[in-house]
Design a protein around this motif. Structure first.
Motif, mmCIF file in Angstrom:
data_model
loop_
_atom_site.group_PDB
_atom_site.id
_atom_site.type_symbol
_atom_site.label_atom_id
_atom_site.label_comp_id
_atom_site.label_asym_id
_atom_site.label_seq_id
_atom_site.Cartn_x
_atom_site.Cartn_y
_atom_site.Cartn_z
ATOM 1 N N GLY A 76 -7.431 -3.529 9.617
ATOM 2 C CA GLY A 76 -7.314 -4.516 8.553
ATOM 3 C C GLY A 76 -7.735 -4.024 7.187
ATOM 4 N N ARG A 77 -8.162 -2.781 7.085
ATOM 5 C CA ARG A 77 -8.554 -2.214 5.799
ATOM 6 C C ARG A 77 -7.642 -1.045 5.448
ATOM 7 N NH1 ARG A 77 -13.644 -3.925 3.880
ATOM 8 N NH2 ARG A 77 -14.043 -5.939 4.867
ATOM 9 N N SER A 78 -7.561 -0.768 4.147
ATOM 10 C CA SER A 78 -6.740 0.364 3.714
ATOM 11 C C SER A 78 -7.216 1.656 4.362
ATOM 12 C CB SER A 78 -6.810 0.508 2.191
ATOM 13 O OG SER A 78 -6.218 -0.586 1.549
ATOM 14 N N LEU A 79 -6.310 2.603 4.440
ATOM 15 C CA LEU A 79 -6.672 3.921 4.948
ATOM 16 C C LEU A 79 -7.803 4.524 4.121
ATOM 17 C CD1 LEU A 79 -3.178 5.578 5.533
ATOM 18 C CD2 LEU A 79 -4.855 5.021 7.293
ATOM 19 N N SER A 80 -8.520 5.452 4.724
ATOM 20 C CA SER A 80 -9.547 6.175 3.965
ATOM 21 C C SER A 80 -8.903 6.931 2.808
ATOM 22 C CB SER A 80 -10.287 7.147 4.889
ATOM 23 O OG SER A 80 -9.372 8.033 5.514
ATOM 24 N N THR A 81 -7.595 7.197 2.935
ATOM 25 C CA THR A 81 -6.849 7.826 1.840
ATOM 26 C C THR A 81 -6.036 6.793 1.071
ATOM 27 O OG1 THR A 81 -5.108 8.341 3.443
ATOM 28 C CG2 THR A 81 -6.670 10.099 2.893
#
Length: 329
Positions: A268-273
């Motif tokens: 549910g969160r954006s990629l670390s990139t």
């Protein structure tokens, strides 16, 4: 004087009755007059009994729109039909151009409704697998109304940007070189073995599917009834299906078992990139002595864009989890 009528721009989908919406069928059934290209008229022949039918040729789009407006001014209900969706390379655009030039406004007595339908790219994608699951665009190769340099710039831009691309109007009896030039531009940015699907007459009597590669694309049997789907750098062919991954493998291991998040990633969160992670990394690199120019070159992005994003404050930046994020896990 009779009351003004109505123009309904009807997208009939790929052509088969099964893929026409209920609203499309009812709009045609309600019409006094049905206007359309001769081939599209044939596709709805079972709905035309007792109706006035106006058949027009391939390049007579403006004439179709004018005929529809004239009939509506006489108080008639008009179904102006397009294959696919009326708003995607269909009759919606030229009809509104004719209407506005004639002084029509939304407050006019003549009403206008658009009935959406499945476009060719939807129909073709459904037949070949899932090629449009990630970012894609559509480009028409017809230069009858669009200058070729404009088309070429668009082709080059989307090829470089790694979009999956649907090519409409790829070739005709007189326009044979456009598909070759499109291939030339794509090969500047894409691998020769990039998957390509060519779909002719999707869901119609002479339907035909061909899977090929970018370097062999222009040698295939392609015509005005064909749509060409060119994959991106991630698209693959397997077991007769063309698939473009959505990106789940970037975040999860073991997709067949439901997927476990990779180290450093959160559902549910954006990629670390993703944007925030990338901006944090940029700041760390700048603090370590790297220049904005170097970072712009590394990421193939404009230098002024990198500088502007770094100038924005990062303190307190928290990424909310929205419904769209939850849907994409």
């Amino acid at each position: 004087m009779s009351a003004a009528g109505k123009i309904t721009l009807v997208g009939i989908g790929p052509g088969s009755v099964e893929h026409m919406t209920a609203r499309a069928r009812s709009a045609i059934a309600e019409a006094d007059v049905v206007v359309g290209y001769v081939t599209y008229i044939k596709l709805v022949a079972d709905l035309l009994e007792g109706k006035e039918v106006v058949r027009k040729g391939m390049t007579e789009e403006l004439d179709r729109a004018v005929s529809a407006l004239e009939a509506a001014r006489e108080g008639k209900k008009v179904a102006l039909i397009s294959s696919g969706d009326a708003g995607v390379y269909g009759m919606a655009g030229p009809t509104y151009e004719v209407l506005f030039q004639a002084g029509w406004t939304p407050d006019d007595a003549v009403q206008v409704e658009i009935v959406p339908g499945a476009s060719a790219l939807n129909a073709c994608a459904a037949l070949v697998g899932a090629p449009l699951t990630h970012d894609f665009c559509a480009i028409s190769l017809s230069d009858l109304l669009t200058p070729w340099p404009v088309i070429a710039r668009r082709l080059d831009a989307v090829a470089r940007a790694d979009f999956v691309v649907a090519l409409y109007n790829p070739k005709s009896g007189r326009r044979t070189r456009q598909i070759v030039e499109a291939q030339r531009l794509f090969l500047r940015h894409r691998r020769a073995d990039t998957p390509v699907a060519i779909v002719k007459s999707a869901y119609r009597r002479r339907q035909n599917l061909v899977f090929t590669t970018l370097d062999q694309m222009s040698e295939q049997d392609i015509g005005m009834l064909s749509t060409v789907l060119i994959g991106n750098s991630s698209t693959f062919l397997r077991n007769g299906l063309m698939v473009t991954p959505r990106g789940y493998a970037n975040k999860y291991d073991g997709l067949a078992q439901g997927g476990e998040t990779r180290d450093g990633e959160k559902p549910g969160r954006s990629l670390s990139t993703g944007l925030l992670g990338w901006l944090h990394a940029l700041r760390e690199q700048v603090d370590a002595g790297r220049s904005v120019a170097e970072l712009a070159c590394e990421h193939d992005l404009p230098e002024d864009y990198i500088a502007a994003t770094l100038a924005e404050p990062m303190d307190g930046a928290v990424e909310p989890v929205g419904a769209e994020d939850a849907d994409e896990r």
